[in-house]
Design an enzyme around this catalytic site. Structure first.
Site, mmCIF file in Angstrom:
data_model
loop_
_atom_site.group_PDB
_atom_site.id
_atom_site.type_symbol
_atom_site.label_atom_id
_atom_site.label_comp_id
_atom_site.label_asym_id
_atom_site.label_seq_id
_atom_site.Cartn_x
_atom_site.Cartn_y
_atom_site.Cartn_z
ATOM 1 N N GLY A 1 -1.354 -7.035 3.562
ATOM 2 C CA GLY A 1 -0.910 -6.444 3.807
ATOM 3 C C GLY A 1 -0.482 -5.893 4.944
ATOM 4 O O GLY A 1 1.020 -5.882 4.404
ATOM 5 N N LYS B 1 0.848 -0.939 0.175
ATOM 6 C CA LYS B 1 -0.146 -0.296 0.226
ATOM 7 C C LYS B 1 0.571 1.122 0.182
ATOM 8 O O LYS B 1 2.035 1.299 -0.688
ATOM 9 C CB LYS B 1 -1.143 0.069 1.169
ATOM 10 C CG LYS B 1 -1.873 -1.380 1.438
ATOM 11 C CD LYS B 1 -2.790 -1.713 2.478
ATOM 12 C CE LYS B 1 -3.495 -2.878 1.865
ATOM 13 N NZ LYS B 1 -4.268 -3.026 2.698
ATOM 14 N N HIS C 1 -8.411 -3.133 -6.522
ATOM 15 C CA HIS C 1 -8.740 -4.488 -4.859
ATOM 16 C C HIS C 1 -9.751 -3.145 -4.444
ATOM 17 O O HIS C 1 -9.407 -1.761 -5.119
ATOM 18 C CB HIS C 1 -6.602 -3.271 -4.189
ATOM 19 C CG HIS C 1 -6.760 -3.505 -2.831
ATOM 20 N ND1 HIS C 1 -7.342 -2.565 -1.716
ATOM 21 C CD2 HIS C 1 -6.306 -4.467 -2.183
ATOM 22 C CE1 HIS C 1 -6.680 -3.110 -0.784
ATOM 23 N NE2 HIS C 1 -6.663 -4.287 -0.915
ATOM 24 N N GLU D 1 -9.479 -1.374 -2.074
ATOM 25 C CA GLU D 1 -9.139 0.282 -1.923
ATOM 26 C C GLU D 1 -9.120 0.713 -2.866
ATOM 27 O O GLU D 1 -9.432 2.517 -3.027
ATOM 28 C CB GLU D 1 -7.467 0.186 -1.103
ATOM 29 C CG GLU D 1 -7.635 0.040 0.899
ATOM 30 C CD GLU D 1 -6.822 -0.341 0.587
ATOM 31 O OE1 GLU D 1 -5.363 -0.007 0.292
ATOM 32 O OE2 GLU D 1 -7.420 -1.114 1.860
HETATM 33 P P1 PGA Z 1 -4.304 -6.715 5.762
HETATM 34 O O1 PGA Z 1 -4.412 -6.091 3.618
HETATM 35 O O2 PGA Z 1 -4.014 -8.121 5.177
HETATM 36 O O3 PGA Z 1 -3.723 -5.386 6.133
HETATM 37 O O4 PGA Z 1 -5.520 -7.115 5.768
HETATM 38 C C1 PGA Z 1 -5.110 -6.802 2.661
HETATM 39 C C2 PGA Z 1 -5.139 -6.533 1.561
HETATM 40 O O5 PGA Z 1 -5.404 -5.202 1.297
HETATM 41 O O6 PGA Z 1 -4.750 -6.867 0.143
#
Ligand code: PGA
Length: 256
Positions: free
Chosen positions: A234, A11, A95, A97
């Protein structure tokens, strides 16, 4: 058979120096692992340095996003041509986001998937339901629709490199992963839908990763499930020791 795959989604974390320092600590911890493929998705500014640092190592490097066109007046965007020119091999598409904050619609996911395949970038297409959709029993509908639109107009013969990540939005960054049974259910829906959308051969060979609060202590039971072929990680991928433990704890499919 499907080789397990674990990918790190960093990210908007890590500078180029922090990204290459990660690899220096991380690689010795995982290099003897031949059963799981490893891919790192750093920020755009870290990509060139990390691609260079990973050369000759059994770690691949990809981009968290891209535009679907080769070039044009699109301020701030990066094209598939630019990614392949620096040696990136993979790209994350859709994704949650990106969908939520940057208008990455199913239609754009489709355009990006076509572009990735045309440029030889291995796509990881992310799909997943929101908690309200799960509560209203809409999970299967949401997953099938996201997948159908993503694959629209793409020849089955082009889909060999496709990877899918099932990421229930409620499990991302929440500390509450889907239970292995809940995740397996969704993976089965996705694989069944792939049979009708892409044919039985593609459905059998396409890797479907789970993403959402994966940690060293839950990866073994998650990847023990028949239709779960790895993870997109993530938060727990930001620390080299933690991420190497996740890779060490993967349960590979029998016979691989
Ligand atoms: P996370 O994120 O492992 O922090 O839950 C996963 C992702 O957004 O791919």
């Amino acid at each position: 058979m499907r080789k397990t795959l674990v990918a790190a989604n960093w990210k908007m974390f890590k500078t180029p120096a922090e990204s290459t320092a990660f690899l220096t600590s991380f690689y010795p911890l995982i290099k003897s692992n031949a059963t799981t493929e490893v891919i790192l998705f750093p920020s755009m500014t870290s990509l060139p340095a990390l691609v260079d640092a990973a050369r000759g190592k059994s770690v691949e490097v990809g981009s968290q996003c891209m535009h679907w066109l080769d070039e044009g007046a699109y301020t701030g965007e990066t094209s598939p041509t630019m990614l392949t020119a620096i040696g990136a091999t993979h790209v994350l598409i859709g994704h949650s986001e990106r969908r939520r904050y940057f208008n990455e619609t199913d239609a754009r996911v489709n355009l990006k998937l076509k572009a990735a395949l045309a440029h030889g970038l291995t796509p990881i297409v992310c799909i997943g339901e929101h908690s309200e959709e799960r509560e209203r029993n809409l999970t299967a509908n949401v997953l099938k629709l996201q997948l159908s639109v993503a694959l629209e107009g793409i020849e089955r013969s082009a889909l060999g490199p496709l990877v899918i990540a099932y990421e229930p939005v409620w499990a991302i960054g929440s500390g509450h992963n889907a239970t292995p049974a809940v995740a397996e259910d969704a993976h089965e829906i996705i694989r069944d839908h792939l049979v009708s959308e892409a044919g039985p051969e593609i459905a059998a060979t396409t890797r479907i990763l789970y993403g959402g609060s994966v940690k060293p202590d839950n990866i073994a039971e998650i990847t023990r499930m028949e239709n779960i072929d790895g993870a997109l990680v993530g938060g727990a991928s930001l620390d080299p020791v933690c991420f190497s433990q996740i890779i060490a704890n993967v349960t590979p499919h029998p016979g691989v």
